[in-house]
Write an enzyme that holds these catalytic residues in place. Structure first.
Site, short mmCIF file in Angstrom:
data_model
loop_
_atom_site.label_atom_id
_atom_site.label_comp_id
_atom_site.label_asym_id
_atom_site.label_seq_id
_atom_site.Cartn_x
_atom_site.Cartn_y
_atom_site.Cartn_z
N TYR A 111 0.84 -1.18 0.00
CA TYR A 111 0.00 0.00 0.00
C TYR A 111 0.88 1.24 0.00
O TYR A 111 1.80 1.36 0.81
CB TYR A 111 -0.94 0.04 1.21
CG TYR A 111 -1.71 1.33 1.19
CD1 TYR A 111 -2.80 1.45 0.33
CD2 TYR A 111 -1.29 2.44 1.88
CE1 TYR A 111 -3.47 2.65 0.22
CE2 TYR A 111 -1.95 3.64 1.77
CZ TYR A 111 -3.05 3.74 0.94
OH TYR A 111 -3.70 4.93 0.82
N TRP A 113 2.11 5.00 -2.52
CA TRP A 113 2.22 5.60 -3.84
C TRP A 113 3.42 5.07 -4.62
O TRP A 113 3.45 5.18 -5.83
CB TRP A 113 2.32 7.12 -3.70
CG TRP A 113 1.04 7.78 -3.36
CD1 TRP A 113 0.31 7.61 -2.22
CD2 TRP A 113 0.33 8.72 -4.15
NE1 TRP A 113 -0.81 8.41 -2.25
CE2 TRP A 113 -0.82 9.11 -3.44
CE3 TRP A 113 0.56 9.30 -5.39
CZ2 TRP A 113 -1.73 10.03 -3.91
CZ3 TRP A 113 -0.34 10.22 -5.86
CH2 TRP A 113 -1.48 10.57 -5.13
#
Length: 771
Positions: A111, A113
């Site tokens: 999880y 970016w």
């Protein structure tokens, strides 16, 4: 001799200036009207002392010591090993865990970016590798918008993110709207970023266009600067976590004055007849009028009444930001904002109605979408198990426990191996002391990292990865109509490798290299994905060939136009012909499905639930300040906290915390002073900034400072650097979404008068060279 090369990031596109293979500087592109300062700051971190240069293994794990030995993870030294030994250790441990405990014992934690790029996408690479290797336990939803993602499909139908193409764009707002009411604000700092990259920042100029067209803005937020100054917005300071009560007070005022849109509610919605009695107090004896809302929210009764009148008599748009749903009962303000927009009379009219997440990323409200762009193909995951994303600590601490989630009953799996790639759980998760305890439970933690951040220091095996500047790829941002070339700017630092190369080596040891790589090199993959995109769009008619694109560095995708499924305009025009994908085909003011779940913390219609922690709670006697842990202006989450721009924002090396002058004066705090922010969960040091942009009783400490505990694993130990998740509660929004409630936290602040401990967030752990 200097040469310029394109760089694509989540915070924009830049030019890297390189001299003899050395990165000299990063500059904004001249066609970007509002470039982010994060980009130039990347240079400072490219070769800093925090880089992971060689594979490293935690000493205790390498020596076979028991896994739950005190606070070994996070405090232990590391031994540097060869790549061959590292690949052997990881592949053998994956085999062992799968054989002894099953494939569901492997958790694919990716999880976050990671970095921009269609091929070198950490999450896609990890999930493909783990799926082909037998499967893994996955996570669902995001820390950013978990409550929104779960509630909206019940209320307006469609995919959780489909609302992005169904709400008004900024140009439509400028042309048609008169009044925008923004719950949670419209902070421009958040629009620096866009998932996957962007060519040019447009949000600032589009907002200016709205203001110049005469659109009036109202900022309903505890923070005045959550709206750009040039919008001349009216500020209604609201007690944090009370947005739902404010909306209910507005809705009641509309109802009793006959200002609500009865026609739209009758034709296009279902369940208003079940909701109205709640507003009127016929259900619980509490009338949700403006006076009731004023007592809870701190917004004046007359201001609530006036806002109700303006919303109902002007062409209006209700915006709700993501921050308001990262809280106790976070589903409620999202649901209630849709209901309020349906009542106000502008739902489904051009440039008006309802929208979420404006200015949280540059694409939102800029473009309704973009055509499909190919990425590393996914492989089916044979393991059906998943956990809600914010329940990782629960799963580690309480395997076998049964929890509710969106009408399901989930059994938390027993996780023996965590494989984390492309994210930073010791940034995203709440109550980091609890997470640190949970992190001691699994047998093994494997992490891919470029820097020795907290997650790397809490791992057993750390594999050094190349950064976005150290590999070839191309970027395509969310809803952004551009492709941007990403040629390698510099060689990888030390012995760093790309995620793909690491997984290919592991797949070779485990017997499925050909399936994983499809016999393509990394450069073959980048070319293949581009040409696959080009072919899907019609070849030369849409995009140039790869070589021409690589030389030009950018290419524009054809515009994506509607109609988009679930359009509120279409619903208003003919709900029978254009139904939504909800059970009723209409907006669900009352959801029979949610009501059937029987949750005591999420009813069948929007409702005011008192938060566990807020300024009216008994706990506020001891901790009288509400902590807002919002997104930072100086970095993306925790990315490049060691970059030049983020470092320049620190005060005495600590993250800045903003305090209202009246609260500071009462505590003897002056601007620039190092303070201790604390509650029963933990404490951290931060540098004080005084501003009346915050309402009294509120302090603001951005997320993303790398957690730097004095004694890792010891509950309540001081964080030297200023990470607010040392203070936030690891408590779900509700049984419906199980999302995080980071913005429901009470604290106090005091001057720190002890010797200032050295910040070690950016220092590597103790490292021993290879055997």
């Amino acid at each position: 001799m200097e040469r310029r090369m394109p760089v694509a990031t989540h915070w924009g596109s830049f030019d890297a200036v390189v001299d003899s293979g050395r990165l000299v500087r990063i500059e904004p592109r001249p066609d970007d009207p509002d470039p982010s300062p994060i980009g130039p700051g990347m240079v400072a971190a490219a070769e800093d002392g925090a880089r992971v240069l060689r594979p490293a293994v935690r000493r205790g794990w390498l020596n076979g010591e028991p896994r739950a030995r005190g606070a070994a993870r996070g405090a232990d030294a590391f031994v540097e090993v060869s790549w061959d030994q590292a690949i052997t250790l990881v592949s053998e441990e994956l085999r062992r865990v799968r054989a002894q405990h099953g494939d569901s014992a492997v958790f694919g934690g990716s999880y976050g970016w990671a970095s921009a790029g269609r091929f070198h996408n950490a999450q896609g690479q990890l999930q493909r590798f783990l799926s082909l290797g037998g499967g893994y336990t996955d996570s669902r939803n995001t820390y950013s918008t978990a409550a929104l993602e779960v509630i909206l499909p019940h209320v307006i139908g469609g995919h959780p993110w489909s609302y992005q193409s169904r709400m008004p764009m900024w140009d439509e707002i400028a042309e048609n709207c008169e009044l925008v009411v923004a719950f949670g604000g419209l902070a421009l700092k958040n629009s620096q970023i866009n998932p996957g990259g962007l060519a040019r920042h447009q949000t600032r100029d589009l907002q200016r266009r709205c203001h110049e067209a005469g659109v009036r803005f109202v900022n309903v937020s505890p923070i005045r600067s959550d709206v750009a100054g040039f919008l001349d917005a009216e500020w209604l300071p609201v007690v944090p976590n009370t947005d739902t009560a404010a909306m209910l007070g507005i809705a009641h005022t509309m109802l009793v004055n006959g200002w609500h849109d009865e026609d739209f509610l009758r034709r296009c919605c279902v369940g208003f007849d079940r909701f109205a009695p709640y507003l009127l107090g016929e259900v619980d004896g509490v009338v949700k009028d403006a006076a009731w809302a004023a007592e809870i929210t701190g917004i004046g009764r007359d201001a609530i009444t006036d806002l109700a009148r303006r919303l109902a008599t002007r062409r209006s748009l209700i915006m709700v930001n993501y921050a308001v749903q990262r809280a106790d009962h976070g589903e409620q303000p999202i649901w209630m904002s849709v209901v309020l927009a349906a009542m106000a009379g502008s739902m489904g009219r051009p440039g008006c109605g309802w929208g979420a997440g404006y200015a949280t990323m540059d694409a939102t409200g800029v473009a309704p979408g973009r055509p499909f762009v190919a990425a590393m193909p996914a492989a089916p995951n044979p393991v059906p198990d998943f956990i809600p994303v914010a329940r990782i600590a629960d799963a580690l601490l309480h395997p076998g426990e049964v929890i509710d989630y969106d009408g399901e009953r989930l059994t938390l799996p027993e996780l023996r191996l965590i494989y984390w790639c492309g994210g930073n759980p010791f940034h995203h998760h709440q109550d980091l002391h609890r997470l640190a305890r949970a992190w001691q439970v699994p047998d093994t933690v494997v992490v891919h990292e470029a820097w020795w951040n907290t997650t790397a220091k809490f791992a057993d095996i750390v594999l050094p990865v190349a950064t976005t500047l150290e590999r070839d790829d191309f970027a395509a941002g969310f809803s952004d109509p551009h492709l941007v070339a990403m040629p390698k700017v510099r060689d990888p630092a030390g012995e760093s490798r790309t995620d793909h190369r690491i997984f290919a080596a592991l797949a070779s040891r485990l017997g499925f290299e050909r399936e994983f790589t499809e016999s393509r090199s990394e450069s073959d993959w980048v070319r293949h994905l581009y040409e696959q995109t080009r072919a899907g769009l019609g070849g030369d008619a849409a995009l140039p060939g790869f070589d021409d694109f690589w030389r030009a560095t950018t290419a524009e995708l054809p515009a994506l136009t509607g109609p988009f499924p679930g359009s509120f305009d279409d619903l208003r025009s003919d709900p029978g012909r254009f139904p939504l994908s909800t059970p009723s085909g209409r907006i669900e003011v009352f959801s029979a499905e949610i009501d059937s779940f029987g949750y005591d913390d999420c009813a069948g219609h929007p409702k005011w639930f008192e938060p566990v922690e807020w300024l009216r709670a008994d706990l506020s006697d001891r901790f009288p300040l509400h902590l807002i842990s919002n997104q930072p202006a100086s970095r993306l989450h925790s990315q490049y906290d060691n970059g030049g721009h983020s470092l320049s924002s620190k005060i005495s090396g600590r993250e800045p915390v903003t305090i209202n002058p009246s609260d500071a004066a009462a505590r003897g705090i002056e601007s620039g002073m190092v303070v201790r922010v604390h509650n029963d969960r933990g404490s951290c040091l931060a540098g004080a900034v005084l501003s009346d942009d915050l309402m009294p009783g509120v302090v603001q400490l951005s997320t993303g400072a790398w957690w730097d505990p004095v004694r890792p694993g010891l509950s309540g130990t001081l964080d030297r650097h200023g990470n607010p998740n040392a203070l936030t509660a690891d408590r779900p929004c509700s049984r419906l979404s199980q999302g995080p409630s980071a913005l429901s936290a009470l604290v106090d602040v005091e001057p720190y008068d002890g010797p200032l401990p050295e910040v070690l967030a950016f220092a590597p752990p103790n490292l021993a060279p290879p055997g």
